[in-house]
Design an enzyme around this catalytic site. Structure first.
Site, PDB file in Angstrom:
ATOM      1  N   CYS A  45       0.836  -1.215   0.000  1.00  9.46           N
ATOM      2  CA  CYS A  45       0.000   0.000   0.000  1.00  9.46           C
ATOM      3  C   CYS A  45       0.863   1.253   0.000  1.00  9.46           C
ATOM      4  CB  CYS A  45      -0.930   0.012   1.219  1.00  9.46           C
ATOM      5  SG  CYS A  45      -2.041  -1.399   1.291  1.00  9.46           S
TER       6      CYS A  45
HETATM    7  C1  BEZ Z   1       0.538  -4.591   1.826  1.00 12.08           C
HETATM    8  O1  BEZ Z   1       0.053  -3.512   1.489  1.00 12.08           O
HETATM    9  O2  BEZ Z   1       1.726  -4.797   1.781  1.00 12.08           O
HETATM   10  C2  BEZ Z   1      -0.370  -5.690   2.281  1.00 12.08           C
HETATM   11  C3  BEZ Z   1      -1.536  -5.398   2.946  1.00 12.08           C
HETATM   12  C4  BEZ Z   1      -2.332  -6.432   3.398  1.00 12.08           C
HETATM   13  C5  BEZ Z   1      -1.953  -7.757   3.146  1.00 12.08           C
HETATM   14  C6  BEZ Z   1      -0.795  -8.023   2.429  1.00 12.08           C
HETATM   15  C7  BEZ Z   1       0.010  -6.973   1.994  1.00 12.08           C
END
Ligand code: BEZ
Length: 211
Positions: A45
């Site tokens: 994210c």
């Molecule tokens: C991420 O943004 O890295 C992420 C968020 C939730 C689950 C897996 C990855």
């Protein structure tokens, strides 16, 4: 029932990192992108919001306003934005909705319980100036989206909104486009003075008409 292409994008009022926003009023005459991410302070994210911030000039050129959303609270968003700016070398200047009560997530069906009961998946909606949904994509938490593809789709949507053309697979701005089946070849010759290439009666190309 969940949203479908052509539906009016549901309006809402929400608390964001840029203050309270009424969605339709915020969009005004612009195109819009509303996209969800699972959670703040997560790696993928962080790269997605950083990439979106880095492309803000490209979105502005196309008259697109961007709005991110997750179910995290406002103070968490604000702290995370500092991290995004630091680690991604950008300045996040678009609003991030703090959807703690999941109002927006519910309206746009962004929580897919068989993927996660609590977090929003990576949904992305492109909304036209008529407030209708033009594109919907959904990615899992493990896969960051390709924001160059989002720009490419906007280019296609904006072009095809103004001309009776469609864009072929992997099309990019400046490449030949396809004459839609509803236009006869005779009519196409009149409408597209740059010329028509007829490969099959149903497969006709013309140079991008607005270039
Ligand atoms: C991420 O943004 O890295 C992420 C968020 C939730 C689950 C897996 C990855």
């Amino acid at each position: 029932m969940s949203l479908r292409l052509g539906d009016i994008a549901p309006d809402f009022t929400a608390l964001t990192t840029e203050g309270e926003i009424r969605f339709h009023e915020y969009l005004g005459e612009s195109w819009g992108i509303l996209f969800s991410h699972p959670a703040d302070y997560t790696p993928v994210c962080t790269t997605e919001l950083g990439r979106t911030a880095a492309l803000q000039e490209e979105f502005r050129k196309r008259n697109v306003k961007v709005l991110a959303v997750s179910v995290d609270p406002l103070d968490k968003h604000l702290g995370w934005v500092t991290d995004i700016n630091e680690t991604q070398g950008c300045r996040v200047d678009f609003p991030i909705i703090a959807d703690e009560d999941r109002k927006v997530a519910g309206l746009y069906d962004m929580i897919h319980p068989n993927a996660s009961e609590t977090f929003t998946v990576r949904s992305l909606f492109i909304i036209g100036p008529d407030k209708k949904v033009k594109l919907m994509i959904t990615y899992p938490a493990s896969t960051g989206r390709n924001f160059n593809e989002v720009l490419r789709v906007i280019d296609s949507l904006q072009l095809t909104a103004g001309y009776s053309v469609a864009t072929p697979a992997d099309w990019k701005e400046g490449e030949d486009v396809i004459v839609v089946p509803a236009v006869s070849t005779e009519d196409a010759i009149r409408r597209f003075p740059k010329g028509i290439k007829v490969v099959k009666p149903y497969l006709r190309y013309t140079p991008q008409p607005d270039k």
